[in-house]
Motif scaffolding. Sequence first.
Motif, PDB file in Angstrom:
ATOM      1  N   VAL A   9      35.196  44.660  36.059  1.00 24.80           N
ATOM      2  CA  VAL A   9      34.345  43.491  35.812  1.00 24.80           C
ATOM      3  C   VAL A   9      34.523  43.007  34.372  1.00 24.80           C
ATOM      4  CG1 VAL A   9      31.944  42.699  35.614  1.00 24.80           C
ATOM      5  CG2 VAL A   9      32.642  44.031  37.597  1.00 24.80           C
ATOM      6  N   LEU A  10      34.582  43.937  33.433  1.00 24.35           N
ATOM      7  CA  LEU A  10      34.803  43.588  32.031  1.00 24.35           C
ATOM      8  C   LEU A  10      36.143  42.882  31.840  1.00 24.35           C
ATOM      9  CD1 LEU A  10      33.962  43.738  29.042  1.00 24.35           C
ATOM     10  CD2 LEU A  10      35.094  45.967  28.953  1.00 24.35           C
ATOM     11  N   VAL A  11      37.185  43.385  32.471  1.00 26.06           N
ATOM     12  CA  VAL A  11      38.501  42.741  32.384  1.00 26.06           C
ATOM     13  C   VAL A  11      38.447  41.350  33.001  1.00 26.06           C
ATOM     14  CG1 VAL A  11      40.898  42.883  33.180  1.00 26.06           C
ATOM     15  CG2 VAL A  11      39.760  44.920  32.285  1.00 26.06           C
ATOM     16  N   HIS A  12      37.743  41.215  34.120  1.00 27.66           N
ATOM     17  CA  HIS A  12      37.589  39.914  34.791  1.00 27.66           C
ATOM     18  C   HIS A  12      36.890  38.912  33.863  1.00 27.66           C
ATOM     19  CE1 HIS A  12      37.290  37.210  38.174  1.00 27.66           C
ATOM     20  NE2 HIS A  12      35.962  37.179  38.112  1.00 27.66           N
ATOM     21  N   LEU A  13      35.826  39.349  33.226  1.00 29.78           N
ATOM     22  CA  LEU A  13      35.108  38.476  32.289  1.00 29.78           C
ATOM     23  C   LEU A  13      35.961  38.141  31.066  1.00 29.78           C
ATOM     24  CD1 LEU A  13      31.549  40.041  32.432  1.00 29.78           C
ATOM     25  CD2 LEU A  13      32.298  37.868  33.416  1.00 29.78           C
ATOM     26  N   ALA A  17      36.968  34.516  29.679  1.00 31.21           N
ATOM     27  CA  ALA A  17      36.729  34.159  28.279  1.00 31.21           C
ATOM     28  C   ALA A  17      38.003  33.637  27.621  1.00 31.21           C
ATOM     29  CB  ALA A  17      36.183  35.361  27.516  1.00 31.21           C
ATOM     30  N   ILE A  18      39.128  34.231  27.937  1.00 27.45           N
ATOM     31  CA  ILE A  18      40.401  33.764  27.370  1.00 27.45           C
ATOM     32  C   ILE A  18      40.705  32.357  27.869  1.00 27.45           C
ATOM     33  CG2 ILE A  18      42.901  34.137  27.368  1.00 27.45           C
ATOM     34  CD1 ILE A  18      42.265  37.170  27.444  1.00 27.45           C
ATOM     35  N   LEU A  19      40.577  32.135  29.173  1.00 26.22           N
ATOM     36  CA  LEU A  19      40.858  30.816  29.744  1.00 26.22           C
ATOM     37  C   LEU A  19      39.919  29.756  29.189  1.00 26.22           C
ATOM     38  CD1 LEU A  19      42.112  28.814  31.746  1.00 26.22           C
ATOM     39  CD2 LEU A  19      40.669  29.789  33.524  1.00 26.22           C
ATOM     40  N   PHE A  20      38.628  30.013  29.253  1.00 26.48           N
ATOM     41  CA  PHE A  20      37.662  29.012  28.793  1.00 26.48           C
ATOM     42  C   PHE A  20      37.717  28.856  27.274  1.00 26.48           C
ATOM     43  CE2 PHE A  20      33.451  27.265  27.820  1.00 26.48           C
ATOM     44  CZ  PHE A  20      33.461  26.172  28.665  1.00 26.48           C
ATOM     45  N   GLY A  21      37.929  29.950  26.558  1.00 25.57           N
ATOM     46  CA  GLY A  21      38.018  29.889  25.103  1.00 25.57           C
ATOM     47  C   GLY A  21      39.213  29.075  24.643  1.00 25.57           C
ATOM     48  N   ALA A  22      40.367  29.269  25.293  1.00 35.20           N
ATOM     49  CA  ALA A  22      41.553  28.491  24.934  1.00 35.20           C
ATOM     50  C   ALA A  22      41.326  27.008  25.206  1.00 35.20           C
ATOM     51  CB  ALA A  22      42.766  28.997  25.707  1.00 35.20           C
ATOM     52  N   TRP A  23      40.650  26.712  26.323  1.00 36.13           N
ATOM     53  CA  TRP A  23      40.335  25.318  26.638  1.00 36.13           C
ATOM     54  C   TRP A  23      39.359  24.742  25.602  1.00 36.13           C
ATOM     55  CZ3 TRP A  23      35.728  22.894  27.968  1.00 36.13           C
ATOM     56  CH2 TRP A  23      35.844  21.585  28.448  1.00 36.13           C
ATOM     57  N   ALA A  24      38.341  25.514  25.241  1.00 38.62           N
ATOM     58  CA  ALA A  24      37.339  25.048  24.272  1.00 38.62           C
ATOM     59  C   ALA A  24      37.962  24.807  22.895  1.00 38.62           C
ATOM     60  CB  ALA A  24      36.199  26.056  24.169  1.00 38.62           C
ATOM     61  N   ILE A  44      44.834  37.056  34.269  1.00 38.37           N
ATOM     62  CA  ILE A  44      43.975  38.231  34.074  1.00 38.37           C
ATOM     63  C   ILE A  44      42.738  38.126  34.959  1.00 38.37           C
ATOM     64  CG2 ILE A  44      42.468  39.422  32.424  1.00 38.37           C
ATOM     65  CD1 ILE A  44      44.524  38.673  30.255  1.00 38.37           C
ATOM     66  N   SER A  45      42.118  36.977  34.957  1.00 40.62           N
ATOM     67  CA  SER A  45      40.915  36.774  35.761  1.00 40.62           C
ATOM     68  C   SER A  45      41.218  36.889  37.254  1.00 40.62           C
ATOM     69  CB  SER A  45      40.312  35.410  35.431  1.00 40.62           C
ATOM     70  OG  SER A  45      39.103  35.228  36.088  1.00 40.62           O
ATOM     71  N   ALA A  46      42.340  36.337  37.688  1.00 42.59           N
ATOM     72  CA  ALA A  46      42.699  36.366  39.105  1.00 42.59           C
ATOM     73  C   ALA A  46      42.987  37.785  39.579  1.00 42.59           C
ATOM     74  CB  ALA A  46      43.915  35.478  39.358  1.00 42.59           C
ATOM     75  N   VAL A  47      43.778  38.520  38.832  1.00 44.67           N
ATOM     76  CA  VAL A  47      44.123  39.884  39.244  1.00 44.67           C
ATOM     77  C   VAL A  47      42.873  40.770  39.275  1.00 44.67           C
ATOM     78  CG1 VAL A  47      45.405  41.957  38.568  1.00 44.67           C
ATOM     79  CG2 VAL A  47      46.521  39.722  38.480  1.00 44.67           C
ATOM     80  N   ALA A  48      42.059  40.678  38.234  1.00 42.78           N
ATOM     81  CA  ALA A  48      40.834  41.480  38.211  1.00 42.78           C
ATOM     82  C   ALA A  48      39.881  41.047  39.325  1.00 42.78           C
ATOM     83  CB  ALA A  48      40.153  41.373  36.851  1.00 42.78           C
ATOM     84  N   GLY A  49      39.801  39.762  39.603  1.00 48.65           N
ATOM     85  CA  GLY A  49      38.941  39.276  40.677  1.00 48.65           C
ATOM     86  C   GLY A  49      39.382  39.774  42.039  1.00 48.65           C
ATOM     87  N   LEU A  50      40.690  39.792  42.271  1.00 49.37           N
ATOM     88  CA  LEU A  50      41.192  40.308  43.543  1.00 49.37           C
ATOM     89  C   LEU A  50      40.930  41.806  43.677  1.00 49.37           C
ATOM     90  CD1 LEU A  50      44.526  38.312  43.864  1.00 49.37           C
ATOM     91  CD2 LEU A  50      42.435  38.025  45.205  1.00 49.37           C
ATOM     92  N   ILE A  51      41.029  42.533  42.575  1.00 50.57           N
ATOM     93  CA  ILE A  51      40.703  43.963  42.608  1.00 50.57           C
ATOM     94  C   ILE A  51      39.222  44.156  42.920  1.00 50.57           C
ATOM     95  CG2 ILE A  51      40.530  46.049  41.195  1.00 50.57           C
ATOM     96  CD1 ILE A  51      43.113  45.088  39.771  1.00 50.57           C
ATOM     97  N   LEU A 108      32.421  26.119  36.295  1.00 48.30           N
ATOM     98  CA  LEU A 108      31.816  26.167  37.630  1.00 48.30           C
ATOM     99  C   LEU A 108      32.065  27.526  38.282  1.00 48.30           C
ATOM    100  CD1 LEU A 108      30.424  24.804  40.081  1.00 48.30           C
ATOM    101  CD2 LEU A 108      32.708  24.062  40.785  1.00 48.30           C
ATOM    102  N   ASN A 109      33.269  28.048  38.131  1.00 49.98           N
ATOM    103  CA  ASN A 109      33.589  29.351  38.713  1.00 49.98           C
ATOM    104  C   ASN A 109      32.720  30.453  38.104  1.00 49.98           C
ATOM    105  OD1 ASN A 109      35.081  30.479  40.748  1.00 49.98           O
ATOM    106  ND2 ASN A 109      36.957  30.662  39.569  1.00 49.98           N
ATOM    107  N   ALA A 110      32.498  30.383  36.810  1.00 49.10           N
ATOM    108  CA  ALA A 110      31.619  31.365  36.156  1.00 49.10           C
ATOM    109  C   ALA A 110      30.178  31.175  36.614  1.00 49.10           C
ATOM    110  CB  ALA A 110      31.719  31.233  34.644  1.00 49.10           C
ATOM    111  N   ALA A 111      29.755  29.937  36.769  1.00 49.47           N
ATOM    112  CA  ALA A 111      28.388  29.660  37.219  1.00 49.47           C
ATOM    113  C   ALA A 111      28.163  30.203  38.632  1.00 49.47           C
ATOM    114  CB  ALA A 111      28.103  28.170  37.168  1.00 49.47           C
ATOM    115  N   ILE A 112      29.141  30.040  39.486  1.00 48.39           N
ATOM    116  CA  ILE A 112      29.021  30.574  40.859  1.00 48.39           C
ATOM    117  C   ILE A 112      28.886  32.091  40.809  1.00 48.39           C
ATOM    118  CG2 ILE A 112      30.317  30.950  43.007  1.00 48.39           C
ATOM    119  CD1 ILE A 112      31.361  28.079  42.674  1.00 48.39           C
TER     120      ILE A 112
END
Length: 117
Positions: A9-13, A17-24, A44-51, A108-112
């Motif tokens: 879960v930490l890796v997923h978050l 954070a990397i994706l949204f932070g880079a965008w921000a 990173i988020s996708a692989v951790a999410g699938l796990i 939105l994905n984080a909010a869900i």
Amino acid sequence: MEVLRELVVLVHLTGFAILFGAWAVEVYNRRVQVTPLMNIGLVISAVAGLILAAPWGISDELNYAKIGVKLVILLVIGALLGIGMSRQRKSGKVAPALFWSIGILTLLNAAIAVIWR
């Protein structure tokens, strides 16, 4: 087993954070562009999410509808990142609507994840 799941879960978050932070950072610097760091965060988020979507032998039921919705949004974000990188290589520009869609869908994905129980 629960500690391992919490680490995933930490890796997923962290991926989020990397994706949204880079965008921000791009928003803050008033640059409408897609960066390789956004792709790294997405992977990173996708692989951790699938796990996390795999049954871990926990007592709680997995919410497959939520997992499905989050996966579809993740695929759309990936497609937008791919389109943005391609257009950026060809013309040097990314459409503002495409760029803003990446950030909005990521949030939105984080909010869900947080709101949908």
